[in-house]
Design a protein around this motif. Sequence first.
Motif, PDB file in Angstrom:
ATOM      1  N   ARG A 197      -5.843  -1.554  -8.714  1.00  0.00           N
ATOM      2  CA  ARG A 197      -7.281  -1.266  -8.780  1.00  0.00           C
ATOM      3  C   ARG A 197      -7.581  -0.360  -9.981  1.00  0.00           C
ATOM      4  O   ARG A 197      -8.538  -0.608 -10.726  1.00  0.00           O
ATOM      5  N   ALA A 198      -6.778   0.662 -10.182  1.00  0.00           N
ATOM      6  CA  ALA A 198      -6.996   1.572 -11.306  1.00  0.00           C
ATOM      7  C   ALA A 198      -6.791   0.864 -12.642  1.00  0.00           C
ATOM      8  O   ALA A 198      -7.521   1.127 -13.606  1.00  0.00           O
ATOM      9  N   GLU A 202       0.831  -1.205   0.000  1.00  0.00           N
ATOM     10  CA  GLU A 202       0.000   0.000   0.000  1.00  0.00           C
ATOM     11  C   GLU A 202       0.860   1.247   0.000  1.00  0.00           C
ATOM     12  O   GLU A 202       0.560   2.224  -0.702  1.00  0.00           O
ATOM     13  N   ASP A 234      -3.483   0.702  -5.109  1.00  0.00           N
ATOM     14  CA  ASP A 234      -4.213   1.681  -5.923  1.00  0.00           C
ATOM     15  C   ASP A 234      -3.893   1.513  -7.405  1.00  0.00           C
ATOM     16  O   ASP A 234      -4.776   1.654  -8.258  1.00  0.00           O
ATOM     17  N   TYR A 235      -2.638   1.203  -7.709  1.00  0.00           N
ATOM     18  CA  TYR A 235      -2.237   0.996  -9.104  1.00  0.00           C
ATOM     19  C   TYR A 235      -3.010  -0.163  -9.726  1.00  0.00           C
ATOM     20  O   TYR A 235      -3.551  -0.056 -10.822  1.00  0.00           O
ATOM     21  N   GLY A 295       2.027   2.318  -3.270  1.00  0.00           N
ATOM     22  CA  GLY A 295       0.971   2.697  -4.208  1.00  0.00           C
ATOM     23  C   GLY A 295       0.508   1.557  -5.086  1.00  0.00           C
ATOM     24  O   GLY A 295      -0.210   1.773  -6.073  1.00  0.00           O
TER      25      GLY A 295
END
Length: 351
Positions: A312-313, A303, A309-310, A306
């Motif tokens: 998921r995006a 986390e 988030d990477y 990043g």
Amino acid sequence: MKNISDILAGVDETPTTFESYLKSFADPVGELINSYIPQGSHGDMDRYLYAPLYQYSENAGKRHRPLICYAACLAVGGNPDRATTSAAAIEHFHSAALIHDDIADEAELRRGEPCLHLTEGLGLAINMGDLALSMVNGPVVNDPLLDDATKVRVISELISMTCRTVEGQALDLGWARDGRYDITPEDYLTMAIHKTAHYSGAVPLAVGAIVAGASEEQVEALRSYGLDTGLAFQIQDDLLNLVGTDEAKKKDFRSDITEGKRTLVVVHALQNAGAAARARLVEILSSKERDPEVLAEAVAIMEEAGSVDYARAYAENLSQNAKARLVEVIEPSPYRDLLVSMADWFVNRLK
């Protein structure tokens, strides 16, 4: 046993979301799929082979692969009964892949239950996986609703699907065996497309369209849609294993860390974490760690880099772009809407 047309006709109206579609039809379609598991000519064949495999397949989750095969067939105006043997073939391939995968990974749980190799023994579990593989082409060959040319084309798709999945599994297992931590996100995407996206998305959709007599443009549009959404599905599965819902936490939560899986989250973190954090992450991934606090430490490293988030995006972008392309080729219908909804369901399971 009812056919799929009878099952679909048993509801007042077509479900409007992919989630409600799964909830409405997963159980009856599961019964239909499992009707292709035979019985033995000797009682002990059932005890040591057919009955445990049947029980394993009964605990089979949401049945999204056969259901998207049917939805693709219906979305291009086909008779869904012509898709049943293909749907069954893909679902039994899924069982075979999971049985063998759990053995290779030394996994303990599958869908909240002890893995088949732990309950039945290693040799018998391998044999049951082999039986499930044998059911990939047989039902299609014997399907009275399909002409010979369609059978050959479907079987060619299934053979290619099997080969690609095994190729992806080879990368996944080989990287783990050799302690490889130089894997890039691009390497991961190649592995996941082969191991998961073809059989979990592309082939069910393409074959559903083929048996419906769809145009080549429609077949390839659905295949492309399945590749992108199937990849998004795998990325989201990886995320669920790390930071999942309460449902995911009841299963094999964070087992991907214990097994040292090179997921998109992991390979991104290995490239983007600081030197000390990267070294600690490699140490955890290499140690078959089970301590929840240590597993949480690994997730915190990812986390901080990043990487959650990477991933998921990345999955969300795949799905949004895939939806935009699909609606350009497939005519509007309730079943096209279900397939579009599928992409949203795949990437919203963490929200």
